[in-house]
Design an enzyme around this catalytic site. Structure first.
Site, PDB file in Angstrom:
ATOM      1  N   ASP A 171       0.852  -1.058   0.081  1.00 16.32           N
ATOM      2  CA  ASP A 171       0.060  -0.195   0.463  1.00 16.32           C
ATOM      3  C   ASP A 171       0.528   1.426  -0.227  1.00 16.32           C
ATOM      4  O   ASP A 171       0.550   2.144  -0.798  1.00 16.32           O
ATOM      5  CB  ASP A 171      -0.836   0.265   1.681  1.00 16.32           C
ATOM      6  CG  ASP A 171      -1.834  -1.416   1.414  1.00 16.32           C
ATOM      7  OD1 ASP A 171      -2.107  -1.983   0.528  1.00 16.32           O
ATOM      8  OD2 ASP A 171      -2.846  -0.899   1.851  1.00 16.32           O
ATOM      9  N   GLU A 413       2.168  -9.373  11.398  1.00 19.10           N
ATOM     10  CA  GLU A 413       1.933  -8.847  10.222  1.00 19.10           C
ATOM     11  C   GLU A 413       3.509  -8.185   9.846  1.00 19.10           C
ATOM     12  O   GLU A 413       3.587  -8.361   8.909  1.00 19.10           O
ATOM     13  CB  GLU A 413       0.548  -7.927  10.534  1.00 19.10           C
ATOM     14  CG  GLU A 413       0.192  -7.496   8.370  1.00 19.10           C
ATOM     15  CD  GLU A 413      -1.554  -6.157   8.443  1.00 19.10           C
ATOM     16  OE1 GLU A 413      -0.936  -5.303  10.696  1.00 19.10           O
ATOM     17  OE2 GLU A 413      -1.279  -5.922   8.364  1.00 19.10           O
TER      18      GLU A 413
END
Ligand code: GLC
Length: 441
Positions: A171, A413
């Protein structure tokens, strides 16, 4: 890793996946990511194939619920329920005549990992079952690859254009942020920035309610991303309309490298079930392999993403720099140069590899999402790439460091590449699934 330790990690990884299991598909992380994501489910299936082959198959067939009539596979298939209404409303897939009627989805895609995942799941099946598995997935895969080339490479350059950073899966990676800052920041977002009014936006952001704000993009960047999404929605996600004028869009390096391998897998799947890939897809596949060359910069000896608007390379080294290894179609000398960068202590050779930007990059921040931390999925892709070029020792070292990083710090993550400190969402599905794959393959 000792067997006892590996068994313990495997058990913990299974627990994470069970916790995030929603029946036929898996959420990336319960609170922060409560829907089904495209490349996440591909990585998840690659791990699940070692535990429960039918469940791994279901993970991938569930993705097809979201496939659009024009072949597009969306990056998100939304969960039902009132609590998720705002997410569905944000994307409004119903503005497109091609969107499915029975589920709501986003209107953009994500890296094409599906053909690889279908293949790796298939490798766990005996030949007759493998054939029927491949037969059941092949038409959807062909339609998806046809959509990619038909809609996102209409000038037949061989390089797929992405129309939103979320399509890259990386992103806030520097090329996207740099393109945003130099060409694509809407005037009203700049005005908010100048007036320092961006603080109010915190109220609308889910990510910074779950993760420290310093790890994510700034409010200004988030607002510009929202504005880009809004524009796509206003064009009903029609690629031709979106790309009819200069826009925030890139020929993304990592995406196109993943596509090279996906094309290879798709043609292998076709061969196993006795089908020839349509000629235009084979030609496109060759074109992409050749076109990667145009993303190579002789001076710095590395590949970059390219701006759709200016057609210039965006000279920001990132984790994508190493993805041509995964593509497996570049000359050996160039692969060797990339391996040199991977080992270089000022670049990607951190104590806990692989940082998502080189340590020497001005963007580097050990905790900031795709601008520094090590991620297990990109490590997995690099390990595959190293093996493809015969760098087995390097692949093994990276595999050991990756599983060690997870063993010591949990299924986060992402991790600081300096001291492996865990960050982002906890109990993250692809970290668990790919750790299983690394330990079992
Ligand atoms: C973030 C990541 C993206 C991932 C998604 C769900 O948006 O950048 O790659 O697919 O979360 O895990």
């Amino acid at each position: 890793m000792e067997k006892a330790e590996a068994d313990k990690i495997l058990d913990q990884a299974k627990e994470v996946l069970a916790h995030n299991d929603r029946g036929l598909w898996t959420v990336p992380a319960g609170d922060l990511y409560p829907h089904q994501w495209l490349w996440d489910s591909c990585f998840i299936a690659i791990g699940l194939r070692h535990l429960d082959i039918e469940r791994a198959q279901a993970e991938l067939t569930s993705l097809l619920r979201g496939q659009w009539e024009n072949g597009m596979l969306p990056n998100i298939v939304f969960s039902e329920g009132l609590e998720h209404r705002a997410d569905r409303e944000l994307w409004r897939s119903w503005v497109s005549p091609y969107a499915p009627h029975d589920v709501h989805t986003s209107g953009i895609t994500q890296p094409p990992m599906l053909a690889e995942a279908v293949t790796l799941v298939g490798q766990k099946l005996k030949l007759p079952e493998r054939r029927s598995w491949f037969k059941s997935m092949y038409p959807a895969l062909v339609r998806y690859h046809e959509w990619l080339y038909g809609e996102r490479d209409s000038h037949r350059e061989g390089l797929i254009v992405l129309v939103h950073p979320y399509e890259s899966g990386l992103d806030n990676s520097p090329p996207w942020i740099s393109e945003l800052r130099t060409h694509s920041l809407p005037w009203w977002v700049s005005a908010i920035e100048r007036a320092r009014l961006d603080g109010i936006i915190n109220r609308f952001r889910r990510d910074v309610r779950h993760v420290p704000p310093g790890q994510r993009m700034s409010n200004i960047e988030a607002l510009a991303y929202w504005s880009a999404l809004h524009r796509l929605r206003s064009k009903a996600y029609n690629s031709q309309a979106i790309l009819s004028r200069p826009v925030f869009a890139l020929q993304d390096l990592a995406f196109n490298c993943i596509l090279v391998q996906a094309n290879r897998r798709l043609s292998e799947i076709g061969k196993i079930i006795g089908r020839h890939l349509p000629d235009h897809l084979s030609e496109n596949a060759k074109r992409t392999e050749t076109a990667l060359d145009e993303l190579f910069d002789e001076t710095s000896g590395q590949y970059f993403s390219r701006s759709f608007t200016t057609h210039k390379l965006i000279e920001e080294p990132t984790i994508a720099t190493l993805m041509p290894l995964y593509a497996g179609s570049i000359p050996n000398e160039r692969a060797e140069q990339l391996v040199g960068m991977l080992k270089n202590k000022r670049k990607f050779g951190s104590r806990w590899p692989v940082p998502t930007v080189p340590l020497s990059s001005p963007y580097f921040n050990p905790f900031k999402y795709w601008q520094g931390p090590a991620w297990v999925n990109t490590n997995w892709l690099i390990i595959e790439g190293l093996k493809r070029y015969g760098y087995d020792d390097e692949a093994n070292i990276l595999k050991q460091k990756t599983t060690q990083m997870v063993a010591q710090n949990g299924f986060s993550e992402y991790f600081s590449p300096l001291d492996a400190q865990p960050a982002g969402a906890a109990n993250f599905s692809w970290t668990a699934a790919l750790t299983i794959d690394l330990l079992k393959s």
